[in-house]
Design an enzyme around this catalytic site. Sequence first.
Site, PDB file in Angstrom:
ATOM      1  N   HIS A  59      47.320  27.315  39.514  1.00 20.66           N
ATOM      2  CA  HIS A  59      46.572  27.247  40.703  1.00 20.66           C
ATOM      3  C   HIS A  59      45.591  26.226  40.664  1.00 20.66           C
ATOM      4  CE1 HIS A  59      43.996  29.007  43.996  1.00 20.66           C
ATOM      5  NE2 HIS A  59      45.390  29.151  44.590  1.00 20.66           N
ATOM      6  N   CYS A  87      34.897  36.850  47.590  1.00 21.76           N
ATOM      7  CA  CYS A  87      36.054  37.343  48.662  1.00 21.76           C
ATOM      8  C   CYS A  87      35.530  38.471  49.699  1.00 21.76           C
ATOM      9  CB  CYS A  87      36.907  37.778  47.741  1.00 21.76           C
ATOM     10  SG  CYS A  87      38.028  36.497  46.849  1.00 21.76           S
ATOM     11  N   HIS A 146      42.447  33.640  36.360  1.00 22.87           N
ATOM     12  CA  HIS A 146      42.512  34.993  36.461  1.00 22.87           C
ATOM     13  C   HIS A 146      43.408  35.507  37.703  1.00 22.87           C
ATOM     14  CE1 HIS A 146      40.376  33.023  40.085  1.00 22.87           C
ATOM     15  NE2 HIS A 146      40.586  33.972  40.669  1.00 22.87           N
ATOM     16  N   HIS A 192      47.348  34.493  41.897  1.00 24.96           N
ATOM     17  CA  HIS A 192      47.346  33.120  41.602  1.00 24.96           C
ATOM     18  C   HIS A 192      48.426  32.759  40.686  1.00 24.96           C
ATOM     19  CE1 HIS A 192      43.619  32.765  43.817  1.00 24.96           C
ATOM     20  NE2 HIS A 192      42.987  33.083  42.778  1.00 24.96           N
ATOM     21  N   ASP A 228      40.014  43.082  46.273  1.00 22.60           N
ATOM     22  CA  ASP A 228      40.408  42.540  44.816  1.00 22.60           C
ATOM     23  C   ASP A 228      39.906  43.375  43.729  1.00 22.60           C
ATOM     24  OD1 ASP A 228      41.302  40.655  46.378  1.00 22.60           O
ATOM     25  OD2 ASP A 228      39.863  39.148  45.740  1.00 22.60           O
ATOM     26  N   LYS A 279      46.833  37.250  48.278  1.00 23.51           N
ATOM     27  CA  LYS A 279      46.395  36.214  48.875  1.00 23.51           C
ATOM     28  C   LYS A 279      45.961  35.116  47.521  1.00 23.51           C
ATOM     29  CE  LYS A 279      41.689  38.145  48.791  1.00 23.51           C
ATOM     30  NZ  LYS A 279      41.082  37.314  47.643  1.00 23.51           N
ATOM     31  N   ASP A 306      44.111  39.442  44.883  1.00 22.89           N
ATOM     32  CA  ASP A 306      43.858  37.983  44.428  1.00 22.89           C
ATOM     33  C   ASP A 306      45.321  37.692  43.535  1.00 22.89           C
ATOM     34  OD1 ASP A 306      42.206  35.686  45.150  1.00 22.89           O
ATOM     35  OD2 ASP A 306      41.515  35.830  42.969  1.00 22.89           O
TER      36      ASP A 306
HETATM   37  C1  VGL Z   1      37.083  35.954  43.766  1.00 22.56           C
HETATM   38  C2  VGL Z   1      36.340  34.048  42.806  1.00 22.56           C
HETATM   39  C3  VGL Z   1      37.848  33.736  42.603  1.00 22.56           C
HETATM   40  C4  VGL Z   1      36.847  37.356  44.534  1.00 22.56           C
HETATM   41  C5  VGL Z   1      38.403  35.626  43.821  1.00 22.56           C
HETATM   42  O1  VGL Z   1      37.508  37.953  44.557  1.00 22.56           O
HETATM   43  O2  VGL Z   1      35.522  37.251  44.950  1.00 22.56           O
HETATM   44  N1  VGL Z   1      36.291  35.172  43.332  1.00 22.56           N
HETATM   45  N2  VGL Z   1      38.664  34.409  43.069  1.00 22.56           N
HETATM   46 ZN    ZN Z   2      40.822  33.929  42.725  1.00 17.15          ZN
END
Ligand code: VGL
Ligand code: ZN
Length: 201
Positions: A56, A155, A85, A52, A12, A110, A50
């Site tokens: 979401h 993550c 996000h 979404h 990410d 994901k 990431d």
């Molecule tokens: C993440 C919070 C929500 C991450 C992703 O990449 O750590 N944290 N979505």
């Molecule tokens: Zn996320």
Amino acid sequence: MRALSEALIAIDIQNDFCPGGALAVTDGDAIIPAVNALMEDFAITVLTQDWHPANHSSFAANHPGTTPFSQMQMPYGAQVLWPAHCVIGSHGAEFHKGLNTDHSDLILRKGFNPAIDSYSAFFENDRQTPTGLEGYLRTRGVSALTLVGLATDFCVAYSALDAAKLGFDVTLRTDACRAIDLDGSMDQAMTAMQAAGISIT
Ligand code: VGL
Ligand code: ZN
């Protein structure tokens, strides 16, 4: 160059997790030179994104009356509610422009199911719906993983813990990770990763 049994998984490294982004991790962009260097050293590299939809269920804005960083009970367990996000197709969801994505063999997305979050690159947050990454790695003969990216305590940690549980030999490169650190989440993640036998360097 590392052996073909080893893969680098970079989690990410997207605009929304870097300074100025919707869920910015302090100094998130500072890891990019180290990640780019590691990608040149590994024969097999995977990037995750990431990813979404706007509706979401992990977004606080989709639950009127809630605020970001609070917790909500979901059918699959407790879930932190985040600021919106990494919305599909947005600038925030793109990789940081400093990341050299040319070296990656696979980009795994994901968190695209609106009903369930997916911190881990291996399983959604119900801890049982697979993303397919395990099969990809095993069919390519990979047995050892080095994890880097954002955020260490969400993550990256979830991915590292799942990888260890699946039997991969896991190394976390802390110099190429940065954390959100929400209510002690970093201490908790480090303790869990140590207990799981993950090598933290
Ligand atoms: C993440 C919070 C929500 C991450 C992703 O990449 O750590 N944290 N979505
Ligand atoms: Zn996320």
